[in-house]
Design an enzyme around this catalytic site. Sequence first.
Site: not given
Length: 322
Positions: A33, A57, A150, A154
């Site tokens: 994206n 996306d 993050y 993950k």
Amino acid sequence: MNKTLVTGAAGFLGSHMVAKLLAEGRQVVGIDNLSTGKADNLRTFSDGGAFVFIGCDVADPEVLRLPELEGVTEIYHLASPASPKFYQSRPFETIEVNTTGTKRMLELARLSGAKIVYSSTSEAYGDPLVHPQDERYRGNVNTWGPRACYDEAKRLGEVFCYEYFHRYRVRVKVARIFNTYSAGLRNDDGRVISNFVTQAIAGDDLTVYGDGSQTRSFCYVDDTIRGLRLLMEKDAADGEIVNIGNPVEHTILHVAETVIRLSGSPSGIRFLPLPEDDPKVRRPVIAKAEALLGWKPEISLEEGLRRTISAYRERMQGGMRP
């Protein structure tokens, strides 16, 4: 011909993977994206031939209906902001790509029978209380802090991988990647190697956070890409989490001093306060990668830094941003 999908294709790791796959004669579809990836990273690949680029996306539900993805046999899910600078400025996008986006790619793998590699991260270990880190360590991650968008996203992506492997037998492999670098990193990326090299070439003082005693293990991108390719190829890695990183550990201060020495820079070192939740140590145990993949890194930090400094200097002197 095998058709391979690379998400995050315009990013640092993704563009290197696209180049590697095309060099092997594969048909590649790239998705990005362009929120942090750069279209320039793909300018040498001819769109419409062996490589097709789709600007979208991966979290969009329409991605599963793209005709270009019919017949995909391999998926490298590499899409995500990876630098604290970028994921902290785009926290919700970071969460979305690593959770909803990962589920979309796993669903594509289930429907198409494709193999999939999910790019997780050493940040899954957080600020580790166990050192060095092997894949059995469950980590020490703060869910209430600036890195959580993050780190925890993950980790949740890994949970999706677990469920798709155990419920649907999707051939998923999880790579926990440790501090990959090379000249392909944006010079405004905000990660330590790109910061140090850019500052050294400009003659600016190198910015070290804390006293520089915190450690990292840096893996040159060629070694990381080779590890990811082997992870995809090896059936023994199905349903496994594998560390992909260099087990040689360096203090940040040593890295700064090495960059100054190799670049011949007059730069000094400027110390600033350590950011919140910044890990104090980081070093992978790679016994599993050696056993399952026959992989270990080959490029030393000094050699990797020489290559990176040379390429950054050439680009900056030519008026281009790395």
